[in-house]
Design an enzyme around this catalytic site. Structure first.
Site, PDB file in Angstrom:
ATOM      1  N   HIS A   1    -159.660 -33.136   5.132  1.00 22.75           N
ATOM      2  CA  HIS A   1    -160.574 -34.265   4.932  1.00 22.75           C
ATOM      3  C   HIS A   1    -161.451 -34.131   3.699  1.00 22.75           C
ATOM      4  O   HIS A   1    -162.115 -35.083   3.307  1.00 22.75           O
ATOM      5  CB  HIS A   1    -161.482 -34.422   6.164  1.00 22.75           C
ATOM      6  N   ARG A   2    -161.456 -32.973   3.058  1.00 23.46           N
ATOM      7  CA  ARG A   2    -162.349 -32.760   1.923  1.00 23.46           C
ATOM      8  C   ARG A   2    -162.017 -33.710   0.771  1.00 23.46           C
ATOM      9  O   ARG A   2    -160.853 -33.912   0.431  1.00 23.46           O
ATOM     10  CB  ARG A   2    -162.246 -31.319   1.425  1.00 23.46           C
TER      11      ARG A   2
END
Length: 344
Positions: free
Chosen positions: A187-188
């Protein structure tokens, strides 16, 4: 912070619990409140999503009014989110002391928005509660020497709480066997918003699925889902028999349990590096750096970066790893220790 908030309210119900609403999806946030039996927030800001500047500004505007109205003595913030930065800035501008839980973490990569938040918050805080000796030393290297308290990591309390929580059986629910799968999260921003990085990571996941050795259980973050659909890859994952997409993503309880039974955790999350280390499941971090170097030093974690071949090599190394490390994050009771220091 769930355990800390509950403990704070037990000690004195007049202490305020303010929820920014930055994470506003039920599966991403509200279920956590249910699991930890958190009280209803005294204030809910409902800021929702937005750019870094928009979210931070909204939080500052709302909190300044609350701080002045309620005559707040101390503001406790956690981690490195925009909520943390906004609350810290609002408090600092009206001369209210800030207590930063999880202080001193550094990746030394200022392209990460979280790294900027960490540095700013630490430099404005009166109380700096560090999870490890390395974190304490990071602060001292930057000339911050006052107000540092090495307490351990509050997530230890949360994991201990989850051990005793009677929730659903994740293995039965998702039809999994212990150690038969990898638990994966991506998700970064630096991965999802970079086409080369993102497609390389997904390519590695698809290659692992082709090997048909382990099932790949993917916790699907809303941002990741959006990018996958833009690249016409979301359906590809859904259609693969060796990939299980959890959408919406599992709540905190389910995530901890899924990590516990996994053969391996693959993630770009900071929190999961700690959680898997504490639980005893080997981790591969899909990044070039980490603000949790302790997890590497103790043998729980490997940095793979984003290149496909390096990820696959890290997997081959990690599945042979014995989980005989000792995690560096302290013993249960961190939240109480932090509150004792602030309140006494």
């Amino acid at each position: 912070m769930g355990v800390l908030i509950t403990e704070l309210k037990k000690r004195n119900s007049s202490h305020l619990y303010i929820h920014s609403g930055q994470h506003y999806d039920y599966h991403m946030e509200a279920i956590v409140s249910d699991i930890f039996q958190l009280p209803k927030p005294d204030y809910h800001l409902s800021v929702g999503s937005g750019s870094h500047a928009t979210t931070t500004a909204k939080i500052m505007i709302e909190l300044e009014q609350i701080f002045l109205k309620e005559k707040i003595d101390t503001v406790i913030v956690h981690g490195d989110t925009n909520t943390t930065l906004g609350a810290c800035l609002a408090a600092a501008k009206v001369l209210i002391p800030v207590a930063h839980v999880e202080a001193g973490l550094r990746s030394y990569d200022k392209s990460m928005p979280e790294e900027i938040n960490r540095i700013l918050v630490d430099n404005m805080s009166t109380y700096l509660f560090t999870p490890t000796i390395i974190a304490s030393n990071n602060l001292k290297k930057e000339g911050i020497t006052n107000g540092i308290y090495y307490t351990g990591q509050s997530i230890v309390d949360a994991i201990e709480y989850i051990k005793n929580y009677k929730g659903l059986n994740v293995l039965e629910t998702y039809k999994l066997a212990p150690k038969s799968y990898f638990f994966i999260t991506i998700h970064r921003q630096e991965n999802t918003d970079n086409h080369t990085r993102f497609t390389s990571i997904i390519s590695a996941i698809l290659e692992l699925a082709e090997q048909k050795t382990f099932k790949l259980v993917i916790s699907m973050h809303p941002r990741t889902k959006k990018i996958l659909k833009e690249h016409n890859l979301y359906q590809t994952l859904l259609n693969n028999a060796y990939i299980l997409v959890l959408d919406p993503p599992p709540n905190f309880y389910e995530s901890i349990k899924l990590q516990s039974f996994a053969k391996l955790v693959m993630t770009d999350s900071g929190g999961l590096q700690e959680e898997s280390c504490i639980i005893g499941t080997p981790c591969i971090t899909l990044r070039e750096n980490t603000e949790r170097p302790e997890t590497i030093q103790c043998g729980a974690n490997l940095l793979s970066g984003y290149q496909k071949d390096k990820i696959l090599n890290a997997v081959q190394t990690s599945i042979l790893k014995q989980n005989n490390w000792t995690h560096p994050y302290g013993k249960n009771g961190v939240s109480g220790k932090i509150l004792d220091i602030i309140l006494n």
